[in-house]
Design an enzyme around this catalytic site. Structure first.
Site, PDB file in Angstrom:
ATOM      1  N   GLU A  27      -7.528 -59.411  26.225  1.00  0.00           N
ATOM      2  CA  GLU A  27      -8.281 -60.247  27.430  1.00  0.00           C
ATOM      3  C   GLU A  27      -8.131 -61.591  27.049  1.00  0.00           C
ATOM      4  O   GLU A  27      -7.776 -62.022  25.725  1.00  0.00           O
ATOM      5  CB  GLU A  27      -9.599 -59.745  27.277  1.00  0.00           C
ATOM      6  CG  GLU A  27     -10.244 -59.677  26.233  1.00  0.00           C
ATOM      7  CD  GLU A  27     -11.900 -59.987  26.277  1.00  0.00           C
ATOM      8  OE1 GLU A  27     -12.337 -60.772  26.841  1.00  0.00           O
ATOM      9  OE2 GLU A  27     -12.545 -58.960  25.767  1.00  0.00           O
ATOM     10  N   VAL A 108     -13.547 -58.329  29.990  1.00  0.00           N
ATOM     11  CA  VAL A 108     -12.928 -56.994  29.892  1.00  0.00           C
ATOM     12  C   VAL A 108     -12.628 -56.397  31.310  1.00  0.00           C
ATOM     13  O   VAL A 108     -11.818 -55.548  31.752  1.00  0.00           O
ATOM     14  CB  VAL A 108     -13.824 -56.058  29.158  1.00  0.00           C
ATOM     15  CG1 VAL A 108     -13.652 -54.428  29.475  1.00  0.00           C
ATOM     16  CG2 VAL A 108     -13.958 -56.424  27.922  1.00  0.00           C
ATOM     17  N   ASP A 140     -29.612 -57.575  33.947  1.00  0.00           N
ATOM     18  CA  ASP A 140     -28.311 -57.992  33.548  1.00  0.00           C
ATOM     19  C   ASP A 140     -27.419 -56.927  32.726  1.00  0.00           C
ATOM     20  O   ASP A 140     -27.583 -56.400  31.916  1.00  0.00           O
ATOM     21  CB  ASP A 140     -28.447 -59.152  32.451  1.00  0.00           C
ATOM     22  CG  ASP A 140     -27.131 -59.980  32.248  1.00  0.00           C
ATOM     23  OD1 ASP A 140     -26.150 -59.274  32.575  1.00  0.00           O
ATOM     24  OD2 ASP A 140     -27.192 -60.826  31.422  1.00  0.00           O
ATOM     25  N   ALA A 143     -20.280 -56.372  34.632  1.00  0.00           N
ATOM     26  CA  ALA A 143     -19.381 -55.706  35.230  1.00  0.00           C
ATOM     27  C   ALA A 143     -18.262 -54.971  34.768  1.00  0.00           C
ATOM     28  O   ALA A 143     -17.551 -54.101  35.471  1.00  0.00           O
ATOM     29  CB  ALA A 143     -18.796 -56.749  36.081  1.00  0.00           C
ATOM     30  N   LYS A 161     -20.895 -54.845  22.617  1.00  0.00           N
ATOM     31  CA  LYS A 161     -21.228 -55.865  21.742  1.00  0.00           C
ATOM     32  C   LYS A 161     -23.031 -55.376  21.337  1.00  0.00           C
ATOM     33  O   LYS A 161     -23.782 -54.864  21.985  1.00  0.00           O
ATOM     34  CB  LYS A 161     -21.502 -57.150  22.204  1.00  0.00           C
ATOM     35  CG  LYS A 161     -20.137 -57.625  22.571  1.00  0.00           C
ATOM     36  CD  LYS A 161     -20.005 -58.788  23.571  1.00  0.00           C
ATOM     37  CE  LYS A 161     -20.301 -58.178  24.831  1.00  0.00           C
ATOM     38  NZ  LYS A 161     -20.270 -59.103  25.824  1.00  0.00           N
TER      39      LYS A 161
HETATM   40  N1  PSU Z   1     -16.477 -59.141  23.232  1.00  0.00           N
HETATM   41  C1  PSU Z   1     -16.580 -59.976  22.021  1.00  0.00           C
HETATM   42  N2  PSU Z   1     -16.483 -61.360  22.437  1.00  0.00           N
HETATM   43  C2  PSU Z   1     -16.342 -61.524  23.983  1.00  0.00           C
HETATM   44  C3  PSU Z   1     -16.424 -60.658  25.026  1.00  0.00           C
HETATM   45  C4  PSU Z   1     -16.713 -59.283  24.409  1.00  0.00           C
HETATM   46  O1  PSU Z   1     -16.333 -59.625  20.919  1.00  0.00           O
HETATM   47  O2  PSU Z   1     -16.207 -62.773  24.220  1.00  0.00           O
HETATM   48  C5  PSU Z   1     -16.683 -60.836  26.317  1.00  0.00           C
HETATM   49  C6  PSU Z   1     -15.633 -59.772  26.960  1.00  0.00           C
HETATM   50  O3  PSU Z   1     -14.646 -60.570  27.898  1.00  0.00           O
HETATM   51  C7  PSU Z   1     -16.680 -59.267  27.897  1.00  0.00           C
HETATM   52  C8  PSU Z   1     -17.537 -60.230  28.316  1.00  0.00           C
HETATM   53  O4  PSU Z   1     -15.858 -58.724  29.084  1.00  0.00           O
HETATM   54  O5  PSU Z   1     -17.802 -60.811  27.010  1.00  0.00           O
HETATM   55  C9  PSU Z   1     -18.988 -59.559  28.860  1.00  0.00           C
HETATM   56  O6  PSU Z   1     -19.570 -60.594  29.553  1.00  0.00           O
HETATM   57  P1  PSU Z   1     -20.758 -60.322  30.488  1.00  0.00           P
HETATM   58  O7  PSU Z   1     -21.725 -59.740  29.387  1.00  0.00           O
HETATM   59  O8  PSU Z   1     -21.173 -61.565  31.023  1.00  0.00           O
HETATM   60  O9  PSU Z   1     -20.208 -59.324  31.523  1.00  0.00           O
HETATM   61 MN    MN Z   2     -23.914 -60.445  32.746  1.00  0.00          MN
END
Ligand code: PSU
Ligand code: MN
Length: 306
Positions: A27, A108, A140, A143, A161
């Site tokens: 990604e 992702v 929150d 996706a 995470k």
């Molecule tokens: N894990 C990491 N660093 C990141 C992300 C995940 O170690 O930058 C990113 C990925 O691209 C994941 C996104 O899909 O964060 C999720 O963001 P959100 O919580 O806004 O969906």
């Molecule tokens: Mn989000």
């Protein structure tokens, strides 16, 4: 569907896919919004080296110039790493970015989407997005989870995470029918730490077994992907309780600063890095390399089965 008009696959990757050779998707949000410049430049090329060393071909994805890019040139990687005017693109944003020619880093969710369009089955990341703490009020939920439910790509990550609510993330994945497998572990990993205190559905013994399970799932026509939790190597693992304190501090700061929505994850990652004097970042790099390695091994095994 006319998606082929929007897909731009690097020749080396196109050829590998036609010949059934192993390809691993990577990604770009982790580059543009998850890591600082210029450290991310080194990571972007080093992670591709890890994939090649295992005998697979790396396919970093992004949205550039109205195209879904599969495989980036050195210059394109640099653009993603500099991240000047580069958005964070989730599934809902894809059409806008393509139609307007904006440059977008793929999360992702969108990397899975693009990988599936290209025919790539395995994808390595740091950790997936999931159900945020306090989602009972904020709603929150990344996706990424819906994408895992519907798109046939296996994601190798060090769990989700650790800034998330890991228990709720696992509940969501169960509801959506997504297999959550541990790579040589009974415990679902917690990103910086090897154990989260939550179990996985199954402990996979090696890459060949992972490939067999995936092939079986997709032979059956079962919708969606799978999540393989690959723990951070012991020598880089951080203490779970120590990290909890740091994460809680970063969450407090985010609340005070009124951070919401898609800004949340990049904000937290940056502040955790700061609060740990970069120690967390060093671990983040190592777990991502380790995921790329295991994903590549699985991809090699899967290509033998087809
Ligand atoms: N894990 C990491 N660093 C990141 C992300 C995940 O170690 O930058 C990113 C990925 O691209 C994941 C996104 O899909 O964060 C999720 O963001 P959100 O919580 O806004 O969906
Ligand atoms: Mn989000």
């Amino acid at each position: 569907m006319n998606y082929k008009d929007y897909l731009s696959i690097a020749p080396e990757i196109q050829e590998a896919l036609e010949q059934g050779k192993p390809v691993v998707a990577l990604e770009s949000t982790i580059l543009s919004h998850g890591m600082p410049y210029p450290e991310n430049v080194e990571f972007a090329s080093a992670v591709e080296v890890v994939v090649r060393k295992e005998g697979a071909i790396p396919a970093t994805t992004a949205i550039i110039g109205g195209k879904l890019k599969v495989g980036l040139t050195k210059d394109e990687l640099e653009i993603m790493c500099k991240a000047e005017d580069v958005g964070k693109v989730s599934r809902r944003d894809v059409a806008v970015y393509l139609a307007t020619g904006k440059t977008g880093a793929t999360t992702v969710a969108t990397t899975m989407m693009i990988a599936a369009l290209a025919g790539i089955k395995i994808f390595a990341t740091g950790g997936i997005g999931g159900v945020h703490r306090g989602a009972q009020e904020t709603m929150d939920i990344s996706a990424d989870l819906q994408e895992l439910a519907h798109t046939p790509v296996c994601v190798v990550g060090a769990g989700c995470k650790s800034i998330l609510d890991i228990g709720l993330t696992l509940e969501y994945l169960e509801t959506m029918g997504v297999p959550v497998l541990g790579y040589q572990t009974d415990d679902f990993p917690a990103f910086y730490s090897r154990k989260s205190g939550f179990g996985v559905d199954y402990n996979i013994k090696d890459a060949a077994e992972a490939a067999k399970i995936l092939k079986t799932k997709w032979d059956l026509g079962l919708e969606g992907g799978a999540l393989i939790g690959n723990p951070i190597p012991e020598e880089y693992a951080l203490d779970f309780d120590e990290m909890e304190k740091v994460i809680n501090k970063a969450l407090d700061m985010a609340k005070k600063d009124g951070i919401r929505g898609k800004a949340t994850t990049p904000y937290l990652l940056a502040h955790i890095k700061e609060l740990t004097d970069g120690v967390s970042f060093a671990s983040n790099l190592q777990l991502a390399y380790n995921n790329a390695k295991v994903a590549s091994q699985i991809s090699v095994e899967l290509s033998k089965l087809k």
